[in-house]
Every structure is written in structure tokens, then in C-alpha cells.
Design a protein around this motif. Structure first.
Motif, PDB file in Angstrom:
ATOM      1  N   PRO A 272     -18.129  12.075   5.782  1.00  0.00           N
ATOM      2  CA  PRO A 272     -18.098  11.043   6.837  1.00  0.00           C
ATOM      3  C   PRO A 272     -18.518   9.661   6.343  1.00  0.00           C
ATOM      4  N   ASP A 273     -19.118   9.602   5.144  1.00  0.00           N
ATOM      5  CA  ASP A 273     -19.574   8.311   4.617  1.00  0.00           C
ATOM      6  C   ASP A 273     -18.471   7.495   3.948  1.00  0.00           C
ATOM      7  N   VAL A 274     -17.216   7.991   3.929  1.00  0.00           N
ATOM      8  CA  VAL A 274     -16.125   7.226   3.301  1.00  0.00           C
ATOM      9  C   VAL A 274     -15.859   5.946   4.099  1.00  0.00           C
ATOM     10  N   THR A 275     -15.816   4.809   3.394  1.00  0.00           N
ATOM     11  CA  THR A 275     -15.609   3.515   4.064  1.00  0.00           C
ATOM     12  C   THR A 275     -14.252   2.893   3.747  1.00  0.00           C
ATOM     13  N   VAL A 276     -13.648   3.320   2.628  1.00  0.00           N
ATOM     14  CA  VAL A 276     -12.338   2.776   2.227  1.00  0.00           C
ATOM     15  C   VAL A 276     -11.460   3.941   1.761  1.00  0.00           C
ATOM     16  N   VAL A 277     -10.214   3.960   2.229  1.00  0.00           N
ATOM     17  CA  VAL A 277      -9.240   4.939   1.714  1.00  0.00           C
ATOM     18  C   VAL A 277      -8.124   4.155   1.027  1.00  0.00           C
ATOM     19  N   ALA A 278      -7.737   4.613  -0.162  1.00  0.00           N
ATOM     20  CA  ALA A 278      -6.659   3.941  -0.908  1.00  0.00           C
ATOM     21  C   ALA A 278      -5.520   4.916  -1.154  1.00  0.00           C
ATOM     22  N   ALA A 279      -4.288   4.439  -0.937  1.00  0.00           N
ATOM     23  CA  ALA A 279      -3.116   5.297  -1.143  1.00  0.00           C
ATOM     24  C   ALA A 279      -1.995   4.509  -1.793  1.00  0.00           C
ATOM     25  N   CYS A 280      -1.236   5.192  -2.618  1.00  0.00           N
ATOM     26  CA  CYS A 280      -0.002   4.616  -3.150  1.00  0.00           C
ATOM     27  C   CYS A 280       1.142   5.227  -2.340  1.00  0.00           C
ATOM     28  N   HIS A 281       1.916   4.372  -1.673  1.00  0.00           N
ATOM     29  CA  HIS A 281       2.975   4.895  -0.791  1.00  0.00           C
ATOM     30  C   HIS A 281       4.051   5.610  -1.593  1.00  0.00           C
ATOM     31  N   HIS A 282       4.696   4.861  -2.484  1.00  0.00           N
ATOM     32  CA  HIS A 282       5.747   5.447  -3.333  1.00  0.00           C
ATOM     33  C   HIS A 282       5.206   5.446  -4.752  1.00  0.00           C
ATOM     34  N   ASP A 283       4.789   6.616  -5.229  1.00  0.00           N
ATOM     35  CA  ASP A 283       4.290   6.653  -6.611  1.00  0.00           C
ATOM     36  C   ASP A 283       5.510   6.695  -7.522  1.00  0.00           C
ATOM     37  N   THR A 284       5.909   5.543  -7.972  1.00  0.00           N
ATOM     38  CA  THR A 284       7.209   5.336  -8.628  1.00  0.00           C
ATOM     39  C   THR A 284       7.449   6.254  -9.831  1.00  0.00           C
ATOM     40  N   PRO A 285       6.450   6.483 -10.699  1.00  0.00           N
ATOM     41  CA  PRO A 285       6.712   7.370 -11.844  1.00  0.00           C
ATOM     42  C   PRO A 285       7.009   8.819 -11.463  1.00  0.00           C
ATOM     43  N   SER A 286       6.853   9.171 -10.185  1.00  0.00           N
ATOM     44  CA  SER A 286       7.219  10.502  -9.698  1.00  0.00           C
ATOM     45  C   SER A 286       8.390  10.447  -8.713  1.00  0.00           C
ATOM     46  N   GLY A 287       8.705   9.288  -8.196  1.00  0.00           N
ATOM     47  CA  GLY A 287       9.772   9.171  -7.194  1.00  0.00           C
ATOM     48  C   GLY A 287       9.457   9.898  -5.902  1.00  0.00           C
ATOM     49  N   THR A 288       8.184   9.934  -5.520  1.00  0.00           N
ATOM     50  CA  THR A 288       7.760  10.667  -4.321  1.00  0.00           C
ATOM     51  C   THR A 288       7.094   9.717  -3.317  1.00  0.00           C
ATOM     52  N   ILE A 289       7.201  10.078  -2.042  1.00  0.00           N
ATOM     53  CA  ILE A 289       6.711   9.224  -0.944  1.00  0.00           C
ATOM     54  C   ILE A 289       5.579   9.918  -0.193  1.00  0.00           C
ATOM     55  N   ASN A 290       4.424   9.297  -0.179  1.00  0.00           N
ATOM     56  CA  ASN A 290       3.321   9.807   0.642  1.00  0.00           C
ATOM     57  C   ASN A 290       3.487   9.349   2.091  1.00  0.00           C
ATOM     58  N   PRO A 291       3.124  10.198   3.051  1.00  0.00           N
ATOM     59  CA  PRO A 291       3.309   9.826   4.471  1.00  0.00           C
ATOM     60  C   PRO A 291       2.215   8.847   4.926  1.00  0.00           C
ATOM     61  N   VAL A 292       2.313   7.598   4.493  1.00  0.00           N
ATOM     62  CA  VAL A 292       1.212   6.646   4.755  1.00  0.00           C
ATOM     63  C   VAL A 292       1.043   6.307   6.233  1.00  0.00           C
ATOM     64  N   ASP A 293       2.125   6.404   7.016  1.00  0.00           N
ATOM     65  CA  ASP A 293       1.956   6.104   8.439  1.00  0.00           C
ATOM     66  C   ASP A 293       1.040   7.146   9.091  1.00  0.00           C
ATOM     67  N   GLU A 294       1.282   8.423   8.755  1.00  0.00           N
ATOM     68  CA  GLU A 294       0.425   9.494   9.303  1.00  0.00           C
ATOM     69  C   GLU A 294      -0.990   9.400   8.733  1.00  0.00           C
ATOM     70  N   ILE A 295      -1.077   9.114   7.456  1.00  0.00           N
ATOM     71  CA  ILE A 295      -2.402   9.000   6.818  1.00  0.00           C
ATOM     72  C   ILE A 295      -3.161   7.823   7.446  1.00  0.00           C
ATOM     73  N   GLY A 296      -2.440   6.727   7.702  1.00  0.00           N
ATOM     74  CA  GLY A 296      -3.066   5.550   8.300  1.00  0.00           C
ATOM     75  C   GLY A 296      -3.674   5.849   9.661  1.00  0.00           C
ATOM     76  N   ALA A 297      -2.995   6.699  10.436  1.00  0.00           N
ATOM     77  CA  ALA A 297      -3.529   7.064  11.754  1.00  0.00           C
ATOM     78  C   ALA A 297      -4.833   7.853  11.600  1.00  0.00           C
TER      79      ALA A 297
END
Ligand SMILES: *Cc1c(COP(=O)(O)O)cnc(C)c1O
Length: 398
Positions: free
Chosen positions: A142-167
Motif C-alpha cells: 500500500p506504500d507505493v506512490t508511483v507506478v511506471a509502465a511502458c505501453h508498447h515495449d517496442t523490442p517485444s512488439g507487445t502492448i500492455n493494457p495501460v488504460d485498465e492499469i491506469g484505472a
């Protein structure tokens, strides 16, 4: 440089410019952007350029959709990522870094530099981070204050669901920093959809500009956090705060903006708005779908573990067992004048990547890429069903 096919060699030599650059960035810039880069270079404090700068920032605001007018930084997006980390993250922060690839992992060093504790949620580099896993991790910490994500990690060609993660992050109350460098402009993501506080991107991927600028869409909370961070850089190229008001034509620049690149960015934004963002995203998606269908039909495997993880701006193809990625890319280039990207870091040697970004996000480029890929593999003795690959791509296109 020679762009032609040299008949007596029947090969494109390494010193010849390639015919088709289908890399994942830098991308071949739009002709209108190249023309704008060649316009006269005004004095940065000339009122005409100050007005231009404000207009460009406001056009950017309309598409990035952050709470405040985005900050434009005068260097390619690694600068913006490093500046965002340095400006936002303080010694007493606890950062949850989401890692599904090379760029996600790379953010760790910047996040930790100021002394913050960095936790990691990682998945294999052919998979993506599930929002539920982020929720579970935040519940545990619960002490996490910042979350960092890479949406499209280009060297893998994969997409993280940042809209859902953002919620999920918003519910927890942490700040959310998103690297959307190679997805923004090529699909429907912006600072609003993912509820980010720092939305980092640049014009040199899906917007079709050369590398040279980057931008950050900042929320009100993001500004407040940076202002309250005693370690946030000032009078530095890593400072985001220095640029907070620089978009206004009546405020000074902290230092000289990249005048020509700003002209190029305006041309790219005008193209994007005139075509319509939805239409731009649609041609990225159909190009990627055609390419991905063709790869599979040819008998090759996509890098992403599941088709739904695959990016609409990059097709990553597993290198068939027994083949060599450098030899494959060299053969595609020499035989057909087609340039694709290698993997990077942990994915280097395991895959090759076909970019569908900006000017190359047109369906026929998928046919060119598939033809060059299949033809080169065949020349190297790897059996592929090239005709089935082209048929499958055409089926998606029509
Ligand atoms: C291209 C890119 C960057 C910018 O980094 P460079 O390697 O210097 O081009 C940052 N993040 C992502 C996800 C990128 O694709």
C-alpha cells in the motif's frame, strides 16, 4: 546516395540507401514533415516563432489530452523519460515498475537514481502485464506512490493494457507514469484514456518525424508533485519544471528550442488532424493485422505469446530455429532493399521487427515486408509458404 537497383550487382550494397525503411523507429518521415524541416529558421524570440511554438503546443494538447498543455523537450524521447523520472520521483517515493520488456526494465535505473525504493512486477518478454496483477501488487504494497509502465515495449512488439492499469492505479491513489513513445499516434491511447500523470511520447515513431523532440503530458497532480520534489532538476536539460510555462508566447524559453524540429512537429500534427486520428489508427491496425496474418500463414511464429498481445504498430517475428537474425536482415536488405529492426537487449537475436508507424502504416507495406521476409528466408534455405502468407495478408486488406 544510390537508391536504385544496381543491375550489374543485383544487390543493394550496404552503402546504398535502402528502398523501404520498415523499421520500428526512426521511421521514414512524411514528405510534408521533411519540407517543414527545411523552412527558414527564425530567431527563437521572434514573435512569429513564439506564436508558432504556442500553436504547436496547443495542437499537441488537443491530441495528447493531458490536463495541462504538454511540455515539449528538445531531444528524442529518452530525454523525456529520464527528465520525467528525475523531476517526479523523490527519495521518499516507492515506485512500482512494470516490466514486460527492455524499455520497462530500463526505466528502473532512472526511477532508482534519486534514492527511491523500486519494486518490480515482471512477466516474460513475450507476455504483457495484467491489470489484476497490478491491483494485487498494490494491495500487498500500500506504500507505493508511483507506478511506471511502458505501453508498447517496442523490442517485444507487445502492448500492455495501460488504460485498465491506469484505472487500478487511480483507485490506489498513486501517480502513473506511462512511456507511450511508440504507441501514441498509432492507436487510441492518450493521457486521458490511461489516466496518467506523466504521459511521455515523441514525434519520431507513429507521428512520422525524425528523432529530435519529445513531449510529456502532465496532470495537475503531476505538476504539484514535481514542484514539491526538492530534488527535481532546475536549470538543467533534465528539468520538466523549467518548461512549464514555455509554451506561452509571452514567456521565455529556458534555452533554445529545436526550431526546425518544432516546424516538423507542426506539419506532423496538421497531417494527423487532417486525416483524423481514428483513420490513422485504423490504417496502423489493418497493416499490423495483415502482416501478422501473413507471418502465421507463411508458417512462422509471432513473438507475442498470444495474438491479442501484439502491437498495432510493430510485428515481431520469432527467428526460426537454426537461422540467424543478422543474416536474415542482411539478406532482406541486400536482395530487396527492405530494412527491418532487430531485437534489442534480451530479445536481440530472437526476433525481427517490422514497423508499422506513420508513413509505413499502410497495408501494402505489409505485403512488401512479408515478401522480403519470406524471400530472404527461402534464399537462406528456410522453407516458408510465401504464397499463403501473401494471400492471408491480402485477405485482411480487402
Ligand atoms: C523508441 C522508444 C523510446 C526512445 O528510445 P530510443 O531507443 O532512443 O529510440 C523509448 N521508449 C520506447 C517504448 C520506444 O519505443
Amino acid at each position: 546516395m544510390n537508391r536504385g537497383y544496381v543491375v550489374n550487382r543485383l544487390r543493394y550494397a550496404p552503402g546504398d540507401a535502402p528502398l523501404f525503411t520498415l523499421a520500428t523507429g526512426p521511421v521514414d518521415a512524411y514528405p510534408a514533415v521533411l519540407r517543414a524541416l527545411g523552412s527558414p529558421v527564425p530567431y527563437d524570440y521572434d514573435p512569429s516563432f513564439q506564436a508558432t511554438y504556442q500553436r504547436v503546443a496547443e495542437k499537441l494538447h488537443a491530441v495528447v489530452k493531458a490536463e495541462t498543455v504538454p511540455v515539449i523537450l528538445q531531444g528524442e524521447p529518452v530525454l523525456a523519460l529520464e527528465a520525467a523520472a528525475a523531476s517526479l520521483i523523490a527519495r521518499d517515493d516507492v515506485v512500482l515498475n512494470l516490466v514486460s520488456g527492455v524499455y520497462g526494465k530500463g526505466f528502473e535505473g532512472w526511477a532508482a537514481r534519486g534514492g527511491a525504493r523500486v519494486l518490480e512486477l515482471a512477466v516474460p518478454y513475450d507476455r504483457v502485464i495484467a491489470a489484476e496483477a497490478v491491483a494485487a501488487m498494490l494491495h500487498q504494497h500500500p506504500d507505493v506512490t508511483v507506478v511506471a509502465a511502458c505501453h508498447h515495449d517496442t523490442p517485444s512488439g507487445t502492448i500492455n493494457p495501460v488504460d485498465e492499469i491506469g484505472a487500478v492505479v487511480a483507485r490506489h491513489g498513486a501517480l502513473f507514469l506511462v512511456d507511450a513513445v511508440s504507441s501514441f499516434g498509432g492507436m487510441g491511447v492518450d493521457a486521458g484514456t490511461c489516466r496518467s500523470d506523466m504521459f511521455v511520447s515523441g514525434p519520431n515513431k507513429c507521428m512520422g518525424c525524425p528523432p529530435g523532440l519529445s513531449f510529456i503530458g502532465v496532470s495537475q497532480r503531476g505538476w504539484a508533485k514535481m514542484r514539491a520534489n526538492p530534488a527535481a532538476p532546475r536549470d538543467s536539460v533534465l528539468s520538466v519544471l523549467d518548461w512549464e510555462h514555455a509554451w506561452r508566447s509571452d514567456r521565455p524559453f529556458p534555452y533554445t528550442p529545436s526550431v526546425a524540429e518544432v516546424h516538423g512537429l507542426e506539419a506532423a500534427l496538421d497531417l494527423y488532424l487532417a486525416e483524423g486520428p481514428e483513420n490513422v489508427w485504423a490504417r496502423h491496425l489493418v497493416t499490423a493485422r495483415a502482416c501478422q496474418a501473413g507471418v502465421v500463414a507463411m508458417g512462422l511464429a509471432l513473438w507475442p505469446a498470444e495474438a491479442r498481445f501484439a502491437s498495432p504498430t510493430t510485428t515481431a517475428v520469432r527467428i526460426p530455429a537454426g537461422s540467424d537474425d543478422a543474416a536474415l536482415r542482411a539478406e532482406m536488405r541486400a536482395r530487396y532493399g527492405v530494412v527491418c529492426s532487430s531485437g534489442r537487449g534480451e530479445t536481440l537475436g530472437k526476433l525481427i521487427r517490422i514497423g508499422h508507424m506513420g508513413p509505413t502504416a499502410h497495408p501494402m507495406y505489409s505485403v512488401i515486408a512479408l515478401t522480403a521476409l519470406g524471400g530472404a528466408l527461402r534464399a537462406l534455405g528456410v522453407p516458408v509458404n510465401l504464397a499463403a502468407g501473401i494471400e492471408a495478408a491480402l485477405e485482411v486488406i480487402s
